[in-house]
Design an enzyme around this catalytic site. Structure first.
Site, PDB file in Angstrom:
ATOM      1  N   SER A 119     -13.717 -24.883  12.352  1.00 25.31           N
ATOM      2  CA  SER A 119     -12.391 -24.289  12.285  1.00 25.31           C
ATOM      3  C   SER A 119     -12.344 -23.008  13.126  1.00 25.31           C
ATOM      4  O   SER A 119     -12.629 -23.058  14.321  1.00 25.31           O
ATOM      5  CB  SER A 119     -12.038 -24.047  10.822  1.00 25.31           C
ATOM      6  OG  SER A 119     -10.676 -23.796  10.645  1.00 25.31           O
TER       7      SER A 119
ATOM      8  N   ASP B 165      -6.365 -34.023  11.617  1.00 33.69           N
ATOM      9  CA  ASP B 165      -6.765 -32.729  11.057  1.00 33.69           C
ATOM     10  C   ASP B 165      -5.518 -31.889  10.801  1.00 33.69           C
ATOM     11  O   ASP B 165      -4.702 -31.696  11.709  1.00 33.69           O
ATOM     12  CB  ASP B 165      -7.693 -32.018  12.038  1.00 33.69           C
ATOM     13  CG  ASP B 165      -8.370 -30.793  11.444  1.00 33.69           C
ATOM     14  OD1 ASP B 165      -7.677 -29.983  10.797  1.00 33.69           O
ATOM     15  OD2 ASP B 165      -9.589 -30.636  11.629  1.00 33.69           O
TER      16      ASP B 165
ATOM     17  N   HIS C 298     -10.014 -31.943   7.461  1.00 34.45           N
ATOM     18  CA  HIS C 298     -10.318 -30.823   8.359  1.00 34.45           C
ATOM     19  C   HIS C 298     -11.804 -30.806   8.674  1.00 34.45           C
ATOM     20  O   HIS C 298     -12.629 -30.670   7.760  1.00 34.45           O
ATOM     21  CB  HIS C 298      -9.885 -29.525   7.674  1.00 34.45           C
ATOM     22  CG  HIS C 298     -10.038 -28.305   8.512  1.00 34.45           C
ATOM     23  ND1 HIS C 298      -9.773 -28.278   9.869  1.00 34.45           N
ATOM     24  CD2 HIS C 298     -10.423 -27.038   8.198  1.00 34.45           C
ATOM     25  CE1 HIS C 298      -9.976 -27.064  10.336  1.00 34.45           C
ATOM     26  NE2 HIS C 298     -10.381 -26.297   9.344  1.00 34.45           N
TER      27      HIS C 298
END
Length: 519
Positions: free
Chosen positions: A233, A460, A488
């Site tokens: 991320s 995602d 994710h």
């Protein structure tokens, strides 16, 4: 009422990490190169650095101690508070590691970062990575982490008390009139003022560029010539920034759930809004197949229609939760968004929605609390404070005031009929930040870096797949690895194809074939 940054860490990752951090180990200093600490970045946020003044940081010997569960070591590392003034005030950064378990040749250290910004890398290391990463990786790498400056144990940014944060998270984020807009902007201003009051000294120095420089000092302290790293991320932006600053010291980098550094904040937030809509549509398609879908089994479109009606009803009349806080639209939206990060949370979300529709908001409030890192005693971890501090420093604000939000609402609502209005207004928070942004959007090429693996998941919610495609294209040595699925990030989430490709790269240095796709 956080900014819904594209860098928000996955809830699942933090459940695994536990966020209860202790732990530590021992290492020496690196001889380094003559230009240690200089960096070569010409991109956003770079500063002129006095190389000679940094030698004391690169040559420091830290004292490791046993900590946490068996095998972990922890220590404190020094870095300049301001890299433009390395002889000035210093900052203490928490670090941790777990030595390679063997057998096989030791490959050095593998740093990990779960994202955020604001996520505790040490919490992630000790709660998941050092025990959950594939055994061959843990056998040949010392697993290591540094809590970024301003995060968790590294002089954390603080902004509001627990009671103040409770009030902040309940403010209406879909204002219907000028009075509600004033209350929302007032909440943003109070949050920013609280950060300045409690953490004013560190606020100008929690940028991603500075954290990347801290990682290079840590690399040297660990004795590694090059940095090997897995970032998820927001951790992908941190890793890409490192490669931009120090391409010659970049080893094997995995950037999973990638973000696009070339986009301004408004585009990032709008893209992420569309990402959450994509995830919601996937949830809706699954929901109508389940007997317990609280919105019926007619069609995904009906699920979206009834979800909007549910939010609107809570805006008018919140439901009780068994405590003083009620479940209004803002907290309910946060709870739903939290469940979008991982499809394994969908059954829990269906149950929580059904209970809320029946007048009990307890379960959905619990999902929101997990997202905000609210503890049972009413206090909050510092994740959301650090999240705003880093985001507002890394990029100029998405909007300068309510008028711009109002003008751009149609584009956000087009991106997501379910979440668009909420996420547009949430993007206003940096407009009132006390510290001017030092970064700006720019392409990261990292010319001269070794092969870098960029991982993207097609559905995602938080880091849309197109960002991974873009980052892989920008990086001069980038290779895109695609996971066709939900949730994710992709590594360690059940795809043997993804895990095998990444493990092979980490252990052998061979990146996946170009445009490799997994499911």
């Amino acid at each position: 009422m956080e900014s819904r940054s594209p860098f928000r860490v996955t809830a699942a990752a933090f459940v695994a990490a536990g966020l209860l951090i202790t732990g530590c180990s021992s290492g020496g200093s690196s001889s380094g190169s003559s230009d240690e600490g200089a960096g070569s970045a010409t991109g956003s946020g770079s500063v002129s650095v006095d190389q000679a003044a940094l030698k004391k940081f690169y040559g420091q010997k830290i004292k490791w101690r046993a900590c946490g569960v068996s095998g972990f070591q922890c220590a404190t590392m020094k870095a300049p508070l301001d890299y433009a003034e390395p002889d000035g005030k210093q900052i203490d950064l928490a670090v941790s590691r777990k030595k390679a378990t063997g057998p096989g040749k030791r490959l050095g250290s593998l740093l990990v970062n779960p994202g955020g910004p604001g996520g505790s890398a040490i919490g992630y290391l000790q709660g998941y990575a050092a025990i959950g990463y594939p055994a061959p990786v843990r056998a040949q790498y010392d697993m290591a982490a540094i809590d970024p400056r301003g995060v968790a144990r590294s002089e954390p940014v603080e902004c509001l008390s627990g009671t103040e944060m409770d009030a902040y998270t309940q403010v209406d984020q879909t204002p219907d009139d000028q009075a509600e807009i004033a209350r929302l902007t007032g909440a943003f201003k109070k949050f920013a003022a609280g950060c300045e009051k409690r953490s004013g000294e560190i606020l100008p120095h929690v940028s991603t560029v500075e954290t990347a420089r801290d990682m290079d000092i840590f690399r040297a302290v660990l004795g590694d010539e090059k940095l090997s790293y897995v970032g998820a991320s927001y951790g992908t932006f941190l890793g890409a920034t490192y490669a931009e600053l120090f391409p010659e010291r970049t080893g094997r980098l995995v950037l999973d759930g990638a973000m696009d550094p070339s986009l301004p904040a408004r585009d990032l937030n709008r893209d992420q809004t569309a990402g959450f809509e994509t995830a919601f549509q996937s949830f809706a398609r699954d929901c109508v197949k389940q007997s317990d879908c609280p919105f019926g089994t007619k069609s995904p479109a009906e699920v979206a229609t009834r979800m909007n009606a549910f939010f609107k009803g809570l805006d008018a009349e919140p439901v009780p939760t068994g405590e003083t806080r009620q479940l209004g639209e803002s907290l309910a939206t946060t709870g739903v968004i939290a469940a979008m990060y991982d499809e394994s949370a969908w059954p829990q979300l269906r149950e929580a929605l059904a209970q809320a529709m029946d007048g009990d908001g307890t379960a959905l409030l619990g999902l929101a609390d997990s997202y905000y890192e609210r503890d049972g005693d009413g206090s909050y971890q510092n994740l959301m404070f650090a999240n705003s501090a880093v985001n507002c420093l890394d990029l100029p604000p998405a909007f300068s005031g309510p008028g711009e939000v109002t003008q751009d609402l149609p584009s956000f609502e087009k991106a997501s009929p379910v979440f668009g209005r909420n996420l547009a207004w949430a993007s206003l928070n940096c407009a009132y930040w006390p510290t001017k942004a030092t970064g700006s959007p720019h392409r990261i090429e990292a010319k001269g870096a070794a092969p870098i693996v960029v991982v993207g998941t097609t559905r995602d919610p938080a880091t849309p797949y197109k960002w991974a495609r873009s980052l892989a294209e920008q990086l001069s040595s980038g290779t895109l690895l695609t996971y066709n699925g939900d949730g994710h990030t992709a590594y360690g989430r059940g795809s043997d194809c993804i895990d095998t490709a990444i493990n092979t790269y980490l252990l052998e240095g061979t990146p996946p074939t170009p445009a490799k796709k997994c499911s």
